[in-house]
Scaffold this active site. Structure first.
Site, short mmCIF file in Angstrom:
data_model
loop_
_atom_site.label_atom_id
_atom_site.label_comp_id
_atom_site.label_asym_id
_atom_site.label_seq_id
_atom_site.Cartn_x
_atom_site.Cartn_y
_atom_site.Cartn_z
N CYS A 95 41.36 31.80 74.04
CA CYS A 95 42.69 31.40 73.74
C CYS A 95 44.01 32.42 73.33
O CYS A 95 44.13 32.75 72.43
CB CYS A 95 42.57 30.14 72.86
N HIS A 123 32.56 33.58 62.03
CA HIS A 123 33.04 32.30 62.85
C HIS A 123 33.10 33.77 63.80
O HIS A 123 34.54 34.42 63.81
CB HIS A 123 34.15 31.54 62.58
N GLU A 125 35.85 34.49 66.01
CA GLU A 125 37.65 34.06 65.74
C GLU A 125 38.02 34.66 64.74
O GLU A 125 38.30 35.85 64.83
CB GLU A 125 37.80 33.17 65.82
N THR A 157 42.29 29.00 63.46
CA THR A 157 42.77 28.22 64.47
C THR A 157 42.81 26.83 64.56
O THR A 157 43.13 25.29 63.83
CB THR A 157 42.84 28.33 65.78
N SER A 213 29.96 23.84 67.03
CA SER A 213 31.55 23.70 67.33
C SER A 213 32.13 23.53 65.82
O SER A 213 32.36 22.66 64.57
CB SER A 213 32.10 22.60 68.41
N SER A 257 36.27 20.97 72.54
CA SER A 257 35.02 21.47 73.59
C SER A 257 34.32 20.51 74.14
O SER A 257 32.78 21.02 74.80
CB SER A 257 34.17 23.05 72.78
S1 SF4 Z 1 41.64 24.92 70.14
FE1 SF4 Z 1 40.86 26.33 69.89
S2 SF4 Z 1 40.24 26.50 72.48
FE2 SF4 Z 1 41.56 24.69 71.87
S3 SF4 Z 1 43.63 24.96 72.06
FE3 SF4 Z 1 43.04 25.07 69.57
S4 SF4 Z 1 43.13 27.57 69.57
FE4 SF4 Z 1 43.01 27.32 71.60
#
Ligand code: SF4
Length: 273
Positions: A95, A123, A125, A157, A213, A257
């Site tokens: 992403c 995680h 990421e 994120t 998740s 997700s």
């Molecule tokens: S939740 Fe994760 S995959 Fe979705 S837009 Fe944000 S950073 Fe990107």
């Protein structure tokens, strides 16, 4: 049963983009598409993709044919380097918001800051961002005092804003120069804000998404703080009739997700209770 959904629900931009890219690859190659770890953290979607020839593998060395896919949360630098030596086709679905965390962390390091990543060290990421640094980054999951001259901070994120602010506040005391990039993705922030607002207007909240998740688990935690009668479910099969006793209004939200179809099925069943 009156069921109210948050406005932003279902796949986020990054997940939609990744699914589209792997499905296109699977169509073009007739399968034999391998993702490093699950492409997204939703077991139902990952199983659906398996039927189309998209297979998650744990180790990049297992891939000897077909197409290699870098997942949405990013992969580690050594995996990327190895993948490039195989000569196989590579599709990078990382992403752009995850890449932004990496970009800021690398910039901070080059500018002489000790890099701090606020997030979960286990995680993918966070592991990915750490792997692209030349020196060791520090991962903080809770408020901690650091004594250092120059510290640069980025966030995972999917972090919630409250945790990020709490950890940054604690850092101020021991650091001479503090530079902060709020890299929580907009989709995560909007979802959390909408869910918190809805939680105060309903008798019960349902948070739908993979138990593995990160963004769904954090969404559940922030909602649970406001509405203690909150349940994290993966699919409609997790609903329990007893939850609906003495409840007249249910709020429904989902992680970034979580497929729309799963949410629609949960909504339909909840309405019937
Ligand atoms: S939740 Fe994760 S995959 Fe979705 S837009 Fe944000 S950073 Fe990107």
């Amino acid at each position: 049963m009156n069921v109210v959904k948050t406005k932003n629900i279902g796949f986020c931009f990054g997940v939609k983009r990744a699914i589209k890219m792997v499905l296109k690859a699977a169509d073009e190659t007739g399968g034999k598409v391998f993702t490093l770890g699950p492409i997204i953290h939703n077991p139902q979607m990952v199983n659906l993709l398996k039927e189309k020839g998209v297979t998650p593998v744990d180790d990049v060395h297992e891939i000897t044919e077909g197409t290699i896919v870098f997942r949405t949360h990013g992969i580690c630098k050594d995996e990327e380097e190895y993948a490039k030596t195989t000569g196989l086709k590579i599709i990078d679905t990382t992403c752009p918001f995850v890449k932004r965390v990496r970009k800021h962390a690398n910039y901070l390091e080059k500018s002489g800051y000790q890099v701090v990543i606020v997030g979960d060290r286990n995680h993918p990421e966070v592991k990915s961002v750490l792997s692209y640094l030349d020196n060791d980054g520090i991962v903080l999951q809770e408020p901690t005092t650091l004594t250092a001259r120059k510290v640069g901070v980025v966030s995972q994120t999917t972090l919630d804003k409250g945790t990020f602010v709490g950890i940054v506040k604690e850092l101020i005391a021991g650091v001479e120069e503090l530079r902060i990039y709020n890299t929580i993705c907009e989709s995560t922030q909007i979802r959390q804000n909408e869910a918190i607002e809805l939680s105060g207007k309903v008798d019960m909240m349902l948070v739908v998404g993979g138990k593995n998740s990160s963004n769904t688990t954090k969404l559940y935690k922030v909602v649970h703080k406001v509405q203690p009668n909150t349940h994290h479910i993966e699919t409609v099969d997790d609903l329990r009739p007893e939850w609906f006793r003495n409840v007249s209004r249910v709020g429904l939200t989902g992680g970034a997700s979580t497929p729309d179809l799963i949410i629609d099925i949960v909504e339909g069943r909840a309405k019937n209770f």
